[in-house]
Scaffold this motif. Structure first.
Motif, mmCIF file in Angstrom:
data_model
loop_
_atom_site.group_PDB
_atom_site.id
_atom_site.type_symbol
_atom_site.label_atom_id
_atom_site.label_comp_id
_atom_site.label_asym_id
_atom_site.label_seq_id
_atom_site.Cartn_x
_atom_site.Cartn_y
_atom_site.Cartn_z
ATOM 1 N N CYS A 167 6.586 -15.978 -26.878
ATOM 2 C CA CYS A 167 8.033 -15.958 -26.644
ATOM 3 C C CYS A 167 8.545 -17.321 -26.202
ATOM 4 C CB CYS A 167 8.382 -14.926 -25.563
ATOM 5 S SG CYS A 167 8.128 -13.231 -26.099
ATOM 6 N N ILE A 168 9.779 -17.558 -26.456
ATOM 7 C CA ILE A 168 10.447 -18.763 -25.982
ATOM 8 C C ILE A 168 10.647 -18.631 -24.468
ATOM 9 C CG2 ILE A 168 12.732 -17.809 -26.446
ATOM 10 C CD1 ILE A 168 13.649 -20.597 -27.291
ATOM 11 N N THR A 169 10.577 -19.737 -23.762
ATOM 12 C CA THR A 169 10.790 -19.677 -22.319
ATOM 13 C C THR A 169 12.270 -19.429 -22.032
ATOM 14 O OG1 THR A 169 11.247 -22.036 -22.062
ATOM 15 C CG2 THR A 169 8.921 -21.345 -21.921
ATOM 16 N N GLU A 172 14.322 -22.580 -22.268
ATOM 17 C CA GLU A 172 14.668 -22.984 -23.625
ATOM 18 C C GLU A 172 15.719 -22.055 -24.231
ATOM 19 O OE1 GLU A 172 11.035 -24.577 -26.081
ATOM 20 O OE2 GLU A 172 10.407 -22.864 -24.841
ATOM 21 N N PHE A 173 15.630 -20.778 -23.865
ATOM 22 C CA PHE A 173 16.496 -19.758 -24.459
ATOM 23 C C PHE A 173 17.943 -19.895 -24.003
ATOM 24 C CE2 PHE A 173 18.154 -15.319 -24.343
ATOM 25 C CZ PHE A 173 18.233 -15.129 -25.715
ATOM 26 N N VAL A 174 18.153 -20.112 -22.708
ATOM 27 C CA VAL A 174 19.506 -20.185 -22.162
ATOM 28 C C VAL A 174 19.974 -21.633 -22.195
ATOM 29 C CG1 VAL A 174 20.954 -19.762 -20.137
ATOM 30 C CG2 VAL A 174 19.093 -18.178 -20.690
ATOM 31 N N LEU A 175 21.016 -21.901 -22.942
ATOM 32 C CA LEU A 175 21.561 -23.267 -23.028
ATOM 33 C C LEU A 175 22.447 -23.567 -21.850
ATOM 34 C CD1 LEU A 175 22.494 -23.446 -26.810
ATOM 35 C CD2 LEU A 175 20.475 -24.366 -25.676
#
Length: 175
Positions: A167-169, A172-175
């Motif tokens: 999974c993406i961290t 990284e996921f939340v801009l």
């Protein structure tokens, strides 16, 4: 099962038991897709239920890389989600057609309903839409978007740490 538990229980199943999906479960899954939200309530998604050997073979021909036992991943049911792009809402500012988003929401709701009913699924986009169109005799305005295999899992979900590693961290996921 809570929704959070449901999202953790879902995985991409690629091996199914040789066991039919009960008609009432299939009906509940289809209903979950039918009532899914769509932009402007236009409901451009159309569904082909492949629950016969003939229909599963057609789906497998379109998704030939995943053909197994006359189906896609050997699943007893393959749902082919299509979009009637001309029926979809279109955003005025940039002409974005919502049909792909709407159809994706339908597949997501059906996928989660299947897991809630004790089944597993695999969302398949790697197939040839032209072959699907030909095999199912689809009209020009019907775009094959994705397949959803479903049935009783013959494989098992990866351990939580292995799943987390894929999974993406959050950072990284939340801009």
């Amino acid at each position: 099962m809570s929704f959070a538990e449901l999202t953790r229980a879902r995985y991409s199943c690629r091996s199914y038991e040789d066991r039919a999906v009960e008609p009432e479960k299939l009906a509940a899954i289809v209903e979950a897709g039918r009532i899914a939200p769509s932009a402007h309530n236009n409901h451009p998604t159309r569904l082909i239920v492949c629950d016969t050997p003939e229909a599963r073979a057609k789906a497998a021909k379109a998704a030939h890389n995943f053909a197994k036992d006359g189906s896609v991943f050997g699943a007893p049911v393959v749902l082919l989600a299509c979009a009637k792009t001309n029926d979809a809402w279109v955003r005025r500012q940039d002409q974005m057609n919502s049909s792909l988003i709407d159809t994706t929401i339908v597949v997501d709701q059906m996928m989660m309903q299947a897991v809630d009913l004790g089944l597993q699924t695999c969302w398949v986009c790697m197939f040839d839409p032209a072959v699907a169109r030909e095999e199912f005799g689809l009209a020009d305005d019907v775009l094959p978007v994705s397949m959803l295999t479903l049935g009783y899992a013959a494989d098992s979900i990866a351990e939580p740490d292995k799943r987390e590693a894929r999974c993406i961290t959050r950072e990284e996921f939340v801009l």
